[in-house]
Design a protein around this motif. Sequence first.
Motif, PDB file in Angstrom:
ATOM      1  N   ASN B 270       0.804  -1.215   0.000  1.00  0.00           N
ATOM      2  CA  ASN B 270       0.000   0.000   0.000  1.00  0.00           C
ATOM      3  C   ASN B 270       0.840   1.268   0.000  1.00  0.00           C
ATOM      4  O   ASN B 270       0.495   2.246  -0.656  1.00  0.00           O
ATOM      5  N   GLU B 271       1.924   1.222   0.788  1.00  0.00           N
ATOM      6  CA  GLU B 271       2.733   2.431   0.944  1.00  0.00           C
ATOM      7  C   GLU B 271       3.250   2.910  -0.398  1.00  0.00           C
ATOM      8  O   GLU B 271       3.349   4.118  -0.634  1.00  0.00           O
ATOM      9  N   LEU B 272       3.576   1.959  -1.291  1.00  0.00           N
ATOM     10  CA  LEU B 272       4.085   2.340  -2.607  1.00  0.00           C
ATOM     11  C   LEU B 272       3.011   3.108  -3.369  1.00  0.00           C
ATOM     12  O   LEU B 272       3.293   4.106  -4.038  1.00  0.00           O
ATOM     13  N   LEU B 273       1.773   2.645  -3.239  1.00  0.00           N
ATOM     14  CA  LEU B 273       0.671   3.316  -3.940  1.00  0.00           C
ATOM     15  C   LEU B 273       0.456   4.713  -3.370  1.00  0.00           C
ATOM     16  O   LEU B 273       0.219   5.666  -4.109  1.00  0.00           O
ATOM     17  N   ILE B 274       0.571   4.819  -2.032  1.00  0.00           N
ATOM     18  CA  ILE B 274       0.396   6.133  -1.412  1.00  0.00           C
ATOM     19  C   ILE B 274       1.496   7.080  -1.879  1.00  0.00           C
ATOM     20  O   ILE B 274       1.258   8.262  -2.109  1.00  0.00           O
ATOM     21  N   ALA B 275       2.700   6.535  -2.053  1.00  0.00           N
ATOM     22  CA  ALA B 275       3.832   7.379  -2.438  1.00  0.00           C
ATOM     23  C   ALA B 275       3.796   7.745  -3.918  1.00  0.00           C
ATOM     24  O   ALA B 275       4.516   8.623  -4.367  1.00  0.00           O
ATOM     25  N   MET B 276       2.930   7.057  -4.692  1.00  0.00           N
ATOM     26  CA  MET B 276       2.966   7.201  -6.152  1.00  0.00           C
ATOM     27  C   MET B 276       2.871   8.645  -6.648  1.00  0.00           C
ATOM     28  O   MET B 276       3.697   9.065  -7.456  1.00  0.00           O
ATOM     29  N   PRO B 277       1.879   9.437  -6.194  1.00  0.00           N
ATOM     30  CA  PRO B 277       1.789  10.798  -6.732  1.00  0.00           C
ATOM     31  C   PRO B 277       3.053  11.611  -6.478  1.00  0.00           C
ATOM     32  O   PRO B 277       3.463  12.418  -7.313  1.00  0.00           O
ATOM     33  N   TYR B 278       3.687  11.373  -5.319  1.00  0.00           N
ATOM     34  CA  TYR B 278       4.884  12.145  -4.987  1.00  0.00           C
ATOM     35  C   TYR B 278       6.061  11.716  -5.856  1.00  0.00           C
ATOM     36  O   TYR B 278       6.827  12.536  -6.342  1.00  0.00           O
ATOM     37  N   VAL B 279       6.180  10.389  -6.057  1.00  0.00           N
ATOM     38  CA  VAL B 279       7.237   9.891  -6.943  1.00  0.00           C
ATOM     39  C   VAL B 279       7.014  10.418  -8.355  1.00  0.00           C
ATOM     40  O   VAL B 279       7.940  10.877  -9.033  1.00  0.00           O
ATOM     41  N   LEU B 280       5.752  10.395  -8.762  1.00  0.00           N
ATOM     42  CA  LEU B 280       5.398  10.886 -10.093  1.00  0.00           C
ATOM     43  C   LEU B 280       5.808  12.360 -10.244  1.00  0.00           C
ATOM     44  O   LEU B 280       6.350  12.759 -11.283  1.00  0.00           O
ATOM     45  N   THR B 281       5.576  13.149  -9.197  1.00  0.00           N
ATOM     46  CA  THR B 281       5.964  14.559  -9.245  1.00  0.00           C
ATOM     47  C   THR B 281       7.464  14.694  -9.431  1.00  0.00           C
ATOM     48  O   THR B 281       7.935  15.503 -10.242  1.00  0.00           O
ATOM     49  N   ILE B 282       8.221  13.882  -8.667  1.00  0.00           N
ATOM     50  CA  ILE B 282       9.686  13.963  -8.777  1.00  0.00           C
ATOM     51  C   ILE B 282      10.128  13.607 -10.190  1.00  0.00           C
ATOM     52  O   ILE B 282      10.884  14.336 -10.832  1.00  0.00           O
ATOM     53  N   ILE B 283       9.599  12.474 -10.703  1.00  0.00           N
ATOM     54  CA  ILE B 283      10.000  12.034 -12.043  1.00  0.00           C
ATOM     55  C   ILE B 283       9.635  13.089 -13.086  1.00  0.00           C
ATOM     56  O   ILE B 283      10.437  13.449 -13.938  1.00  0.00           O
ATOM     57  N   ALA B 284       8.411  13.619 -12.965  1.00  0.00           N
ATOM     58  CA  ALA B 284       7.972  14.603 -13.950  1.00  0.00           C
ATOM     59  C   ALA B 284       8.805  15.873 -13.867  1.00  0.00           C
ATOM     60  O   ALA B 284       9.143  16.475 -14.890  1.00  0.00           O
ATOM     61  N   THR B 285       9.167  16.279 -12.644  1.00  0.00           N
ATOM     62  CA  THR B 285       9.971  17.497 -12.484  1.00  0.00           C
ATOM     63  C   THR B 285      11.341  17.310 -13.127  1.00  0.00           C
ATOM     64  O   THR B 285      11.888  18.224 -13.738  1.00  0.00           O
ATOM     65  N   ILE B 286      11.888  16.088 -12.982  1.00  0.00           N
ATOM     66  CA  ILE B 286      13.203  15.823 -13.572  1.00  0.00           C
ATOM     67  C   ILE B 286      13.104  15.756 -15.095  1.00  0.00           C
ATOM     68  O   ILE B 286      13.933  16.309 -15.808  1.00  0.00           O
ATOM     69  N   ALA B 287      12.043  15.106 -15.570  1.00  0.00           N
ATOM     70  CA  ALA B 287      11.935  14.836 -17.003  1.00  0.00           C
ATOM     71  C   ALA B 287      11.622  16.095 -17.805  1.00  0.00           C
ATOM     72  O   ALA B 287      11.916  16.164 -18.986  1.00  0.00           O
ATOM     73  N   ARG B 288      11.041  17.083 -17.160  1.00  0.00           N
ATOM     74  CA  ARG B 288      10.623  18.301 -17.855  1.00  0.00           C
ATOM     75  C   ARG B 288      11.847  19.119 -18.228  1.00  0.00           C
ATOM     76  O   ARG B 288      12.597  19.540 -17.360  1.00  0.00           O
ATOM     77  N   LYS B 289      12.053  19.334 -19.512  1.00  0.00           N
ATOM     78  CA  LYS B 289      13.266  20.037 -19.918  1.00  0.00           C
ATOM     79  C   LYS B 289      12.998  21.514 -20.234  1.00  0.00           C
ATOM     80  O   LYS B 289      13.566  22.405 -19.640  1.00  0.00           O
ATOM     81  N   GLN B 290      12.125  21.743 -21.196  1.00  0.00           N
ATOM     82  CA  GLN B 290      11.909  23.123 -21.654  1.00  0.00           C
ATOM     83  C   GLN B 290      11.014  23.875 -20.692  1.00  0.00           C
ATOM     84  O   GLN B 290       9.884  23.488 -20.438  1.00  0.00           O
TER      85      GLN B 290
END
Lengths: 357, 306
Positions: B270-290
Amino acid sequence: MNKRSDQSIWLALTPLYSVILGLAASGLMMLLLKHNPIEAFAQLFGYAFRDIYNVADIFAKATPLILTGLAFGFAFRASLFNIGAQGQFYMGSIGAVVVALKLGFLPPVLLLPLCLIASVVMGAAWGAIVGMCKSRFNANEFLISMMSNYVAVAIMNFLVRVPLKEAKGEYPQTDVISEAAWIQSLIPGTRFHWGFILALAAALLAYVILWRTSLGFKIRAVGMNRSAARYAGIDEKKIFVIVFAISAGFAGLAGFMEVNGIQHMVVQGFNPTLGPEGIGIAILGNAHPLGIVLSGLLFGALKVGGNLLTQTTTIPSSIIGIMEGFVMLFVVLSYFVQNKVILAQRKRRLAKGEDVA
Amino acid sequence: MMITGVLMRALQMSTPLLLGSLAEIFVEYTGVMNMAIEGIFLMGAWGGFVGAYLTKSLFWGLVLAMVAGVVIGAVYAFITVKLKQHQIVTGVALNILSGGISVYLYRVLFGVPIIPLTVESLRRIPIPVLCKIPVIGQALFNQNILTYLALILMPVGYWVLFRTRLGLIVRSTGANPEAVDAAGINVERTQTLAVLASSAINGLAGAFYSIGFLGMFSDDIIGGRGWIAFAICFLGNWNPMGALVGGLVFGLAESLAVLLQTSGIRLVPNELLIAMPYVLTIIATIARKQFNVPAFLGVPYVKERS
């Protein structure tokens, strides 16, 4: 030196005014519950300094706060925002508790240093990830460190719920660590432990790094003017990672203090406000190690007295958050007033024809 | 049937994120980051619940949510725009203060209730005919008023920002405050109004958590969602349509997490699912270039004296 000399002694006391104003504002909130704020504060400080046990507790409470304060303050000197102290603290706690549980058979001379190292390394590694995101991808470190808190909480919750769960299997907490891993009390019978001395050493270390080494010079250069630092040949990307690792190492060390010094185990979601409070302490202490130590002690006293006050009266414990918030707000306002006063002083001197450096 | 449920909840969970990110986009175009967003969300959740509980009317709940948001926003605007103090530091202070004040005032008003107090949450408004469309009908056209509002505001916000005079003023204020000043527009006033307006919308967004579907208030009700909205503003590249996509993705992630948590299938903890939006934010922040960062974002505008 010059800058200091044209500030009067009154100006140097601005943090104190902020604290008084912040407490006064929280006092107004107490009136809503029909409590006399003056009585309440008299009670609060009365409790905090009532006996040796409570005074010792102030130091015990201040210990991790000084460290999370350093975690924010150190990075702040490089104009970096480490909002992730809470998560780094949890990572440090996990490091310390795992070593203490798995190597509990070792004698204290070996076990304690190992726990300490594990907590610092775990915290620093968790923080270095943020620094790497910043330097490799130019990601916003504020957001990443903020989000890393929530991820760390989830990781800790999982570890404590499944692989590290106590042998009894009842609550989401670890077993009690062996006594060999407990940090000794400085004053027997109280919670004032050697960790406080270590926290002071950490503050001194932060001071030495920042103001007495070339690394510190680079860190402050990056903090003051990033492009100037770059033209001067400072590799800012490297500095980002180093600063985050060191900052987070302080927060990780707070995990060692709480696990080995106070709790002697890890409980799901313990000390949930250490990180945000560290930010307040760092700002109140003007991101200077000495200021952070003093602010940490003040927050420690507020916590000890505040906890007893909320236990013995109907004032809810959320008043502690209100006090911290108002104090921070008034510190920010005091920066404004301070600048105005200094400017006015300089103008006056200029008018008199004195030299203003 | 299951797909409809997931989509329905996805839209629901994305509603406050859409509102919050749109508000943040507008205010950031004027050069000010609203760093008090997390605290304003919390005050909004508090105001929404308290207003609705005391008046028995959800309307007044929404009003109080906006008022509570604007109060925090006004303090933030005063310190950062008028006094030109540090935005991140001020935001951190206000977030801690909001955390204390909301819980404290809840206690002042209601004491310590034995069972948690609840109000009836916002009712779903099915749109005739459209809600009968298979699969997506129920998801898109049977939501509460705030969800409709969020979905409508995103394109409207885009239009205002890029097609109207107001939008031009907003965008110029953060891109070139001196030129705006020279054109006779008061920079500080524009920024202050933007902070106040964004705080009102953020208050509504926060209220969605308390009276949008739960019908109750607790101190951990927001749990970093304000920051996720803040992140979506970045990820959507300061474009309301980009934020729309971002908000929906996050809503879908939260919805799937809820589905997996309640389904009894234990593929991952469950904890992984709870953490998902936050992990997603980190990944998206890193992946965003322009990045389309407003040039003077976070830099206080000091008018030169003649």
